[in-house]
Design a protein around this motif. Structure first.
Motif, PDB file in Angstrom:
ATOM      1  N   PRO A 134       0.824  -1.218   0.000  1.00 25.94           N
ATOM      2  CA  PRO A 134       0.000   0.000   0.000  1.00 25.94           C
ATOM      3  C   PRO A 134       0.857   1.266   0.000  1.00 25.94           C
ATOM      4  N   GLY A 135       0.520   2.179  -0.896  1.00 23.33           N
ATOM      5  CA  GLY A 135       1.188   3.466  -0.937  1.00 23.33           C
ATOM      6  C   GLY A 135       2.453   3.520  -1.764  1.00 23.33           C
ATOM      7  N   LEU A 139       4.811  -0.873  -6.507  1.00 26.73           N
ATOM      8  CA  LEU A 139       4.238  -2.128  -6.007  1.00 26.73           C
ATOM      9  C   LEU A 139       2.773  -1.894  -5.626  1.00 26.73           C
ATOM     10  N   ASP A 140       2.013  -1.384  -6.598  1.00 29.94           N
ATOM     11  CA  ASP A 140       0.610  -1.068  -6.313  1.00 29.94           C
ATOM     12  C   ASP A 140      -0.365  -1.966  -7.068  1.00 29.94           C
ATOM     13  N   ALA A 273      12.963   1.678   1.309  1.00 34.37           N
ATOM     14  CA  ALA A 273      13.499   0.955   2.465  1.00 34.37           C
ATOM     15  C   ALA A 273      12.408   0.208   3.221  1.00 34.37           C
ATOM     16  N   SER A 274      11.183   0.699   3.166  1.00 36.05           N
ATOM     17  CA  SER A 274      10.090   0.054   3.895  1.00 36.05           C
ATOM     18  C   SER A 274       9.806  -1.360   3.397  1.00 36.05           C
ATOM     19  N   VAL A 275      10.186  -1.662   2.144  1.00 33.99           N
ATOM     20  CA  VAL A 275       9.986  -3.012   1.605  1.00 33.99           C
ATOM     21  C   VAL A 275      10.967  -3.990   2.239  1.00 33.99           C
ATOM     22  N   GLY A 276      12.154  -3.495   2.623  1.00 36.14           N
ATOM     23  CA  GLY A 276      13.152  -4.351   3.266  1.00 36.14           C
ATOM     24  C   GLY A 276      13.917  -5.234   2.305  1.00 36.14           C
TER      25      GLY A 276
END
Length: 392
Positions: A134-135, A139-140, A273-276
């Motif tokens: 999300p966001g 990757l939407d 970075a939030s995807v890791g």
């Protein structure tokens, strides 16, 4: 394993001979054409006879094609959830298969299915992968992947003292949109990271790294001469040289070429970075990133790597007659990478490609699919493998 079986007018090409008594098996990959997608995109099939399109007609041809391949592992894409429960699962269970299914998220009704013959393999692990975050613009979308860890039922090489073979099988359906190569690359990066993480295990002694052979099958919506295909097989891509439209091979780069540099976020990362997931397709947030370059280390090879790919196809409808479906497999050892990173000697097996079901030629195509002989707009791919030791 029934090697040499024919599927309609297609023949099996023998590429190498079996060595020793290590286990052999075959894998098929088949986009069976979702019923909902067929009718939502009816403009793709203007020349298809309406009599050949209803599910009650197509399902018989689909199961006949699957059974004619007599494969130990079956990977399917665009499987309607209703058809999974009411048709594919009971039909294949009846003849000795079991399987997994993952539907696309949201309002979509189709997904990926993976079957295995229970007399050859048993399921020891599974992972369901959602690409959507999300966001995040890259990757939407609601595409998914399905991973299974299979263990051979019979002893390795017929020797009860050796451990059973392990095999990681993944199937996916990458985004179709020909203008969004940036999303396709992001989905492939997530897939590579998930497979590496899932297929790497600790050995029985708790120290040695067990590196399982990998088979990745599905509809990648990318042509063999595309940057995305090269990323999968060669393991590296400088995405700054391409636009989102030119990534999958559908569009050629021209003077209006617009690099995808803006797709990357801070510090040279392609995925936020939030995807890791790093630019090297590892689940590692803290890592140096080479600007505009992404890579993976699965060492994959395409079953259908051919210099004549422009004359062959895996899908045929009014918009395209091309190769977009693939079966990739582990063909090289990743010994050196793991030696450097873990300091432990890995137990590793790989796969030898024995043969493949040939792809049809454009010269042989007389009509668009689906038609009387082809219940989907894709054809089934099949590859025959043998477990083998790597060549260090």
């Amino acid at each position: 394993m029934a090697q040499g079986r024919r599927s309609k007018s297609r023949t099996v090409e023998v590429l190498s001979e079996k060595e020793g008594n290590a286990q052999t098996f075959s894998v098929i990959s088949y986009n069976v054409l979702s019923d909902v997608l067929l009718y939502n995109n009816r403009d793709l099939y203007p020349q298809s006879n309406n009599n050949f399109l209803p599910w009650v007609y197509r399902r018989d041809g689909l199961i006949k094609e699957i059974l004619s391949c007599d494969a130990e592992i079956v990977c399917l894409q665009e499987v309607e959830e209703l058809h999974w429960t009411s048709f594919f699962l009971p039909e294949l269970r009846r003849i000795g298969y079991d399987g997994l299914y993952m539907s696309r998220i949201g309002a979509k009704t189709d997904g990926c299915a993976l079957f295995f013959r229970t007399s050859a393999f048993k399921l020891v692990g599974q992972r369901f992968v959602e690409y959507k975050r999300p966001g995040l613009r890259v990757l939407d979308r609601d595409n998914v992947a399905l991973l299974a860890m299979l263990q051979s039922v019979s002893p390795s090489c017929g020797d009860d003292t050796k451990p059973p073979e392990l095999l990681c099988v993944a199937t996916t359906h990458i985004l179709f949109n020909i203008n969004r190569g940036d999303i396709k690359l992001a989905q492939m990066m997530v897939l590579m990271a998930e497979i590496e993480n899932f297929s790497t295990l600790l050995g029985p002694n708790g120290r040695d790294v067990v590196m399982c052979p990998v088979v990745v099958a599905g509809d990648f919506n990318s042509r063999p001469d595309s940057p995305l295909y090269n990323f999968l097989e060669c393991g590296r891509l400088d995405y700054s040289r391409f636009s989102a439209k030119s990534m999958d091979g559908e569009h050629r780069v021209d003077g209006r070429h617009n690099p995808m540099v803006d797709a990357a976020s801070n510090a040279g990362r392609y995925l936020p970075a939030s995807v890791g997931i790093s630019n090297q397709c590892h689940f590692e947030e803290q890592q140096m990133h080479t600007a505009h370059t992404v890579a993976h280390s699965l060492r994959l090879q395409s079953v259908y790597d051919s210099p004549h790919h422009r004359k062959l196809f895996t899908t045929r409808h009014i918009m395209a007659t091309a190769i977009v479906d693939y079966i990739f497999f582990s063909s090289q050892s990743t010994f050196h990478r793991w030696w450097r990173r873990s300091g432990r000697h890995p137990y590793h097996r790989t796969l030898r490609l024995l043969s493949r079901l040939e792809l049809p030629s454009m010269e042989d195509a007389s009509s668009f699919f689906p038609d009387n002989d082809h219940p989907s707009d894709h054809i089934a791919l099949q590859a025959f493998f043998q477990f083998a030791n790597p060549d260090y």
